[in-house]
Design a protein around this motif. Sequence first.
Motif, PDB file in Angstrom:
ATOM      1  N   ARG A 152       1.695   6.918  -6.801  1.00 51.50           N
ATOM      2  CA  ARG A 152       0.745   8.094  -7.158  1.00 51.50           C
ATOM      3  C   ARG A 152       1.656   9.410  -7.129  1.00 51.50           C
ATOM      4  O   ARG A 152       1.120  10.152  -7.720  1.00 51.50           O
ATOM      5  N   ARG A 192       0.903  -1.301   0.050  1.00 42.44           N
ATOM      6  CA  ARG A 192      -0.026   0.014  -0.170  1.00 42.44           C
ATOM      7  C   ARG A 192       0.906   1.316  -0.044  1.00 42.44           C
ATOM      8  O   ARG A 192       0.573   2.350  -0.597  1.00 42.44           O
ATOM      9  N   VAL A 239      -1.911   3.057 -11.389  1.00 41.67           N
ATOM     10  CA  VAL A 239      -0.478   3.961 -11.298  1.00 41.67           C
ATOM     11  C   VAL A 239       0.613   2.654 -11.337  1.00 41.67           C
ATOM     12  O   VAL A 239       1.869   3.467 -11.571  1.00 41.67           O
ATOM     13  N   LEU A 246       1.987   1.751  -3.496  1.00 38.76           N
ATOM     14  CA  LEU A 246       1.020   2.651  -4.328  1.00 38.76           C
ATOM     15  C   LEU A 246       1.047   4.115  -3.950  1.00 38.76           C
ATOM     16  O   LEU A 246       0.912   4.919  -4.870  1.00 38.76           O
ATOM     17  N   ALA A 266      -4.056  -3.830 -10.248  1.00 32.68           N
ATOM     18  CA  ALA A 266      -5.217  -3.390 -10.152  1.00 32.68           C
ATOM     19  C   ALA A 266      -5.455  -1.987 -10.131  1.00 32.68           C
ATOM     20  O   ALA A 266      -6.543  -1.367 -10.765  1.00 32.68           O
ATOM     21  N   ASP A 267      -4.353  -1.406  -9.746  1.00 32.07           N
ATOM     22  CA  ASP A 267      -4.425   0.127  -9.733  1.00 32.07           C
ATOM     23  C   ASP A 267      -3.609   0.793 -10.818  1.00 32.07           C
ATOM     24  O   ASP A 267      -2.320   0.340 -11.190  1.00 32.07           O
TER      25      ASP A 267
END
Length: 491
Positions: free
Chosen positions: A94, A87, A124, A90, A121-122
Amino acid sequence: MQDHFSSVSWDIALIDPDGFAQGMKRTRPGKKLFPHIGLAYLAASLEKNGDRVSVLDAGIATQREIQRFLSQPYNIVGITATSFTFREALIVAREIKKRYPSVPVLVGGPHTSIDPQGCLADPVIDFAIRGEGEVAAVDFIEVLKHAGCVSRELLDQIPGIVFREHGTVYAGQPAARIRQLDALPYPAWHLFPMRRYKQHVLLSSRGCPMDCSFCAIKTIWGVQWIRRNPKEVVAEMAWMVQKWGRKLVHINDDNLTMNAVHIESFCDEIIKRRLQVQWVAQGMRADAARMDSLKKMRRAGCHRVSLGIESIDSGVLDAVGKKETPEDMAQAIDLCKQVGIQVLGMFMIGNQNDTLETVRKSIVFAKEKKIDLPAFYMALPYPGTRLWEYVKTQGKFVNEDYLSFDHMSTEPVFETRVFTLEQRRQVYRETERFCRVQLLKYHLFFWWLPRVIKRNAYEIRTEITLYLKAFFAPLRLLRMLFQRWTPGGTK
């Protein structure tokens, strides 16, 4: 595909995101046990290929250093991630995309092997690498340099690359294992702020052929144990100490004593070269403990070994698949004590067949054996492990979000009918009290003659340093208070 020196040189950023949120508030440099060896190997491989590499360890960098690093333009950014740092990876991604939307972001590390599809899945995250990245990353970046726009047909030729095309994520087989580990360049420690780390870190092998139910190593590395030439390992150790100073060396192998010839040859080479260095072994199996080998390890500077005991109940050990017995555990501890090697005994709470009574049995065992540093951890199931499937079928998750798991967590993430949530909390509190008492006893009886004659130089030096810090702590506090309340100080 093979790595090669490219005529095109890129600026590449590599980031360890662990501690990024705290780093964005940090005004003074942080301290860490040791640097990220995976990033260092990858950085060295990229430099060998002719690229310019910068490394950010967010766990020790200041806010100013992080901002300066992120403000630099790069051709590609690589981020390493475990499941519990993904996390933060991520968040870092970003930040990169805010500044440079077109810069590709590549993620690697253990988490990509556990959940390759979920890594992308994201949006970025543009790409991921499954498995060892030293060869795959170089091949992939060479393709980006020369192909510009990459296609599925092109990326399918690079084992280990996870990518997205038209909204669909494609994840093939992991990158092939690197057979000749000694062919890799030494880790690029010159890219790290080495003074901020308390220890050096070294790898003499990769992987582990064992199949413990709680361990995801088979998913991450595969089942093969691949070792380096012990002479090359010791040469690297000597280089590291000469170049970056004399510190405790943390040998981060998952199973250092997997092969008796390997560990003994490693120790023989240290002794032969008269390399005065202290080191600790991260992974050692109890059933591999032999008096001859341990004596050599001690002579070669081994200060401590970590034993994954998990439980002293034979039913739990069998269910876990340890392929070791309580007798193996007891004998290994006795032998280590006889030769003067400190034991970090690691236990788990909540594996298959575990109950309140079996954990208490382990506490009694650790107390009777006078383990130097006992440690109890909550069992954490990860996808791809038998423990995960066990909880799914025979237990109940309290928290199924494995991205939020913390290895130092005091809270259980699942329960079973025979080992309830409250029982797990209760026995964890008991283990905490026991470990605190054992640590206090360790320091109180450190200089007791029958024990001190078996202490190694590193233990004695560390203990004296601890006393000095305790002695001068009140003086440092008075100084801080004086500076704070004098004219011009911060009140």
